[in-house]
Design an enzyme around this catalytic site. Structure first.
Site, PDB file in Angstrom:
ATOM      1  N   LYS A  39     -67.708  33.121 -62.000  1.00 17.38           N
ATOM      2  CA  LYS A  39     -68.648  34.245 -61.868  1.00 17.38           C
ATOM      3  C   LYS A  39     -70.072  33.713 -61.734  1.00 17.38           C
ATOM      4  O   LYS A  39     -70.320  32.527 -62.022  1.00 17.38           O
ATOM      5  CB  LYS A  39     -68.527  35.152 -63.093  1.00 17.38           C
ATOM      6  CG  LYS A  39     -68.938  34.484 -64.410  1.00 17.38           C
ATOM      7  CD  LYS A  39     -68.557  35.321 -65.611  1.00 17.38           C
ATOM      8  CE  LYS A  39     -68.984  34.633 -66.902  1.00 17.38           C
ATOM      9  NZ  LYS A  39     -68.383  35.268 -68.089  1.00 17.38           N
ATOM     10  N   ARG A 137     -67.411  44.803 -76.475  1.00 18.24           N
ATOM     11  CA  ARG A 137     -67.894  44.904 -75.106  1.00 18.24           C
ATOM     12  C   ARG A 137     -66.825  45.678 -74.354  1.00 18.24           C
ATOM     13  O   ARG A 137     -66.417  46.737 -74.817  1.00 18.24           O
ATOM     14  CB  ARG A 137     -68.136  43.483 -74.563  1.00 18.24           C
ATOM     15  CG  ARG A 137     -69.067  43.395 -73.401  1.00 18.24           C
ATOM     16  CD  ARG A 137     -69.448  41.964 -73.045  1.00 18.24           C
ATOM     17  NE  ARG A 137     -68.346  41.157 -72.520  1.00 18.24           N
ATOM     18  CZ  ARG A 137     -68.449  39.912 -72.076  1.00 18.24           C
ATOM     19  NH1 ARG A 137     -69.621  39.315 -72.091  1.00 18.24           N
ATOM     20  NH2 ARG A 137     -67.411  39.252 -71.613  1.00 18.24           N
ATOM     21  N   HIS A 171     -61.649  38.533 -75.520  1.00 18.10           N
ATOM     22  CA  HIS A 171     -62.743  37.573 -75.408  1.00 18.10           C
ATOM     23  C   HIS A 171     -63.355  37.340 -76.782  1.00 18.10           C
ATOM     24  O   HIS A 171     -63.578  38.283 -77.534  1.00 18.10           O
ATOM     25  CB  HIS A 171     -63.794  38.124 -74.437  1.00 18.10           C
ATOM     26  CG  HIS A 171     -64.787  37.109 -73.960  1.00 18.10           C
ATOM     27  ND1 HIS A 171     -64.420  35.851 -73.527  1.00 18.10           N
ATOM     28  CD2 HIS A 171     -66.136  37.159 -73.840  1.00 18.10           C
ATOM     29  CE1 HIS A 171     -65.512  35.179 -73.158  1.00 18.10           C
ATOM     30  NE2 HIS A 171     -66.564  35.948 -73.347  1.00 18.10           N
ATOM     31  N   ARG A 231     -59.271  29.989 -70.091  1.00 20.97           N
ATOM     32  CA  ARG A 231     -60.262  30.656 -69.242  1.00 20.97           C
ATOM     33  C   ARG A 231     -61.653  30.046 -69.441  1.00 20.97           C
ATOM     34  O   ARG A 231     -62.595  30.745 -69.772  1.00 20.97           O
ATOM     35  CB  ARG A 231     -60.271  32.119 -69.691  1.00 20.97           C
ATOM     36  CG  ARG A 231     -60.423  33.146 -68.615  1.00 20.97           C
ATOM     37  CD  ARG A 231     -60.181  34.532 -69.179  1.00 20.97           C
ATOM     38  NE  ARG A 231     -61.054  34.867 -70.288  1.00 20.97           N
ATOM     39  CZ  ARG A 231     -60.642  35.427 -71.440  1.00 20.97           C
ATOM     40  NH1 ARG A 231     -59.401  35.735 -71.636  1.00 20.97           N
ATOM     41  NH2 ARG A 231     -61.518  35.677 -72.391  1.00 20.97           N
ATOM     42  N   TYR A 272    -103.085  29.492 -64.464  1.00 18.53           N
ATOM     43  CA  TYR A 272    -103.372  30.866 -64.908  1.00 18.53           C
ATOM     44  C   TYR A 272    -103.615  30.910 -66.417  1.00 18.53           C
ATOM     45  O   TYR A 272    -102.896  30.268 -67.193  1.00 18.53           O
ATOM     46  CB  TYR A 272    -102.175  31.775 -64.622  1.00 18.53           C
ATOM     47  CG  TYR A 272    -101.921  32.058 -63.165  1.00 18.53           C
ATOM     48  CD1 TYR A 272    -102.873  32.708 -62.383  1.00 18.53           C
ATOM     49  CD2 TYR A 272    -100.724  31.700 -62.573  1.00 18.53           C
ATOM     50  CE1 TYR A 272    -102.619  32.993 -61.042  1.00 18.53           C
ATOM     51  CE2 TYR A 272    -100.458  31.976 -61.246  1.00 18.53           C
ATOM     52  CZ  TYR A 272    -101.417  32.622 -60.483  1.00 18.53           C
ATOM     53  OH  TYR A 272    -101.161  32.904 -59.170  1.00 18.53           O
ATOM     54  N   CYS A 319     -96.272  28.584 -62.845  1.00 19.35           N
ATOM     55  CA  CYS A 319     -96.530  29.637 -61.856  1.00 19.35           C
ATOM     56  C   CYS A 319     -95.212  30.031 -61.182  1.00 19.35           C
ATOM     57  O   CYS A 319     -94.166  29.474 -61.477  1.00 19.35           O
ATOM     58  CB  CYS A 319     -97.507  29.139 -60.800  1.00 19.35           C
ATOM     59  SG  CYS A 319     -99.005  28.417 -61.487  1.00 19.35           S
ATOM     60  N   ASP A 321     -94.204  29.488 -58.101  1.00 22.27           N
ATOM     61  CA  ASP A 321     -93.637  28.484 -57.196  1.00 22.27           C
ATOM     62  C   ASP A 321     -94.023  27.045 -57.519  1.00 22.27           C
ATOM     63  O   ASP A 321     -93.605  26.131 -56.824  1.00 22.27           O
ATOM     64  CB  ASP A 321     -94.100  28.781 -55.757  1.00 22.27           C
ATOM     65  CG  ASP A 321     -93.996  30.248 -55.440  1.00 22.27           C
ATOM     66  OD1 ASP A 321     -92.875  30.774 -55.548  1.00 22.27           O
ATOM     67  OD2 ASP A 321     -95.022  30.876 -55.115  1.00 22.27           O
TER      68      ASP A 321
HETATM   69  C1  LIG Z   1     -67.736  34.289 -68.897  1.00 22.17           C
HETATM   70  C2  LIG Z   1     -66.403  34.501 -69.455  1.00 22.17           C
HETATM   71  C3  LIG Z   1     -65.576  33.420 -69.785  1.00 22.17           C
HETATM   72  C4  LIG Z   1     -66.029  31.984 -69.736  1.00 22.17           C
HETATM   73  O1  LIG Z   1     -66.853  31.723 -70.843  1.00 22.17           O
HETATM   74  P1  LIG Z   1     -67.328  30.235 -71.180  1.00 22.17           P
HETATM   75  O2  LIG Z   1     -68.008  30.350 -72.477  1.00 22.17           O
HETATM   76  O3  LIG Z   1     -68.265  29.844 -70.086  1.00 22.17           O
HETATM   77  O4  LIG Z   1     -66.116  29.406 -71.207  1.00 22.17           O
HETATM   78  C5  LIG Z   1     -64.279  33.691 -70.184  1.00 22.17           C
HETATM   79  N1  LIG Z   1     -63.834  34.965 -70.287  1.00 22.17           N
HETATM   80  C6  LIG Z   1     -64.611  36.029 -70.027  1.00 22.17           C
HETATM   81  C7  LIG Z   1     -64.070  37.396 -70.184  1.00 22.17           C
HETATM   82  C8  LIG Z   1     -65.934  35.837 -69.606  1.00 22.17           C
HETATM   83  O5  LIG Z   1     -66.706  36.891 -69.347  1.00 22.17           O
END
Ligand SMILES: *Cc1c(COP(=O)(O)O)cnc(C)c1O
Length: 376
Positions: A39, A137, A171, A231, A272, A319, A321
């Site tokens: 992602k 979540r 998660h 994952r 700045y 800044c 850039d």
């Molecule tokens: C982003 C994400 C992961 C990966 O998390 P890491 O901490 O980068 O390993 C795994 N599962 C879900 C649902 C996530 O949103």
């Protein structure tokens, strides 16, 4: 580095990503699948390049956040299974099915919407059920007093026509944090996850083919939670293994160049807000990187970058850039030379800590105008 105008770029080491993939793979029990989280453009590393590498290397699954990210991969020739972790409006059910995507389902109402859409099309949508075991979540509520209702809603969801429930996942909130409290919380999340799966099986006889919960923190600290698939995201990119257990290699090096060098007398104000005042005769370099490239402005006056044979302190407000560095003590650094913002010489974890954030955010912040240069 010829066609990139030698301004600012991110070097991505594909061999290091492959190395990390194999190092993580080697820790998994036989039969455990590997899902690579790609992602947010693979945490800034380039989703297509990383996915192609994972596909060639024999990974089993990919995960992205949303439909657009998934489509980018299919258009780029990625044929392996892709799980969409976030919500997709049910109006896109046909797109999900026709592209062979796997959609997360996080509530009964959503399952019903997808089911209605898929049945109307005479097709089936592959889904993974997401349980909320304590992250609060996305996911079916199932903690505490919600257990019975949660199980019932999962049972009803997986029984709907037009849906093919292939997996179930949850998660973790603190699998990457040390301490007894975090460990107890993670173990409680895992137990709840397994309890819901067992209750669903007891009621329906249905066994989810792919149960998964291990993010990077869990892959590293809780190998017993690998189940049918892991994952990891951050680990794949070489970060998040502070103890060096797996011997992972960071895969991104963010590099900029010195645009110009000028000499100022003591008392000269820089950038700045005049937040830096030269305390001595100063040889000041201007770097071709700013917050629009992903260098957080909050780092202003608070960090150093690897330049020449040492480090150069950053001076004054960063800044959009550009930003300035004091090169007085780095006479070997000249106009056009490379300066490493983070990479092997400048630890991203240190920079993230100074910015009050985590390496994930710095990696994802590297803006799209910063070209990715791949080392094969
Ligand atoms: C982003 C994400 C992961 C990966 O998390 P890491 O901490 O980068 O390993 C795994 N599962 C879900 C649902 C996530 O949103």
């Amino acid at each position: 580095m010829n066609d990139l105008q030698k301004r600012t770029w991110a070097e991505i080491s594909l061999p290091n990503i492959r190395h990390n993939y194999e190092a993580i793979r080697a820790t998994l029990p036989a039969g455990c699948r590997f899902l690579g989280v790609v992602k947010a453009d693979a945490y800034g590393h380039g989703a297509l390049a990383v996915s192609r590498l994972l596909q060639e290397s024999g990974a089993d699954y990919l995960a992205v956040s949303c439909l657009d990210e998934a489509l980018e991969l299919r258009r780029g020739g990625i044929t392996m299974p892709i799980l969409i972790l976030g919500h997709t409006p049910h109006e896109y059910t046909e797109t999900l099915i026709d592209n062979n995507f796997t959609q997360t389902v996080s509530a009964l109402a959503k399952a019903q919407e997808y089911s209605a859409a898929a049945t109307a099309l005479g097709k089936k949508l592959r889904i993974h059920i997401k349980l909320d075991t304590g992250m609060s979540r996305l996911g079916f509520l199932c903690a505490g007093g919600y257990f019975e209702k949660g199980v019932e809603n999962v049972v009803r969801s997986i029984g709907l026509p037009g849906l093919e429930p292939e997996g179930v996942y949850t998660h973790f909130a603190v699998s990457d944090e040390p301490g007894e409290e975090s460990e107890a919380y993670t173990r409680a999340q895992f137990k709840l996850f397994m309890d819901v799966i067992a209750a669903v099986e007891e009621r329906t006889g249905f066994l989810f083919p792919i149960r998964h919960c291990a993010n990077s923190g869990a892959v590293l600290h809780y190998p017993a939670m690998d189940l049918d698939m892991v994952r990891p995201g951050l680990l794949l990119y070489g970060y998040g293994d502070a103890e060096g257990k797996l011997g992972l290699r960071p895969c991104m090096r963010l590099v900029t160049t010195v645009s110009t060098i000028k000499h100022y007398e003591a008392g000269a104000c820089v950038s700045y807000g005049r937040r830096f005042v030269c305390q001595r005769h100063t040889r000041m370099g201007v770097l071709a990187i700013g917050y629009a490239d992903g260098l957080p402005r909050v780092l202003s006056n608070r960090c150093s970058f690897a330049a020449g044979e040492g480090f150069a302190p950053q001076c004054g407000s960063i800044c959009m850039d550009m930003c300035m560095v004091d090169l007085t003590d780095r006479p070997e650094v000249h106009v056009g030379d490379e300066v490493e913002i983070f990479g092997p010489r400048s630890d991203i974890n240190t920079l993230a800590a100074i910015a009050g954030t985590i390496p994930y955010e710095l990696l994802c912040s590297v803006y799209k105008r910063v070209p990715r240069v791949y080392n094969e």
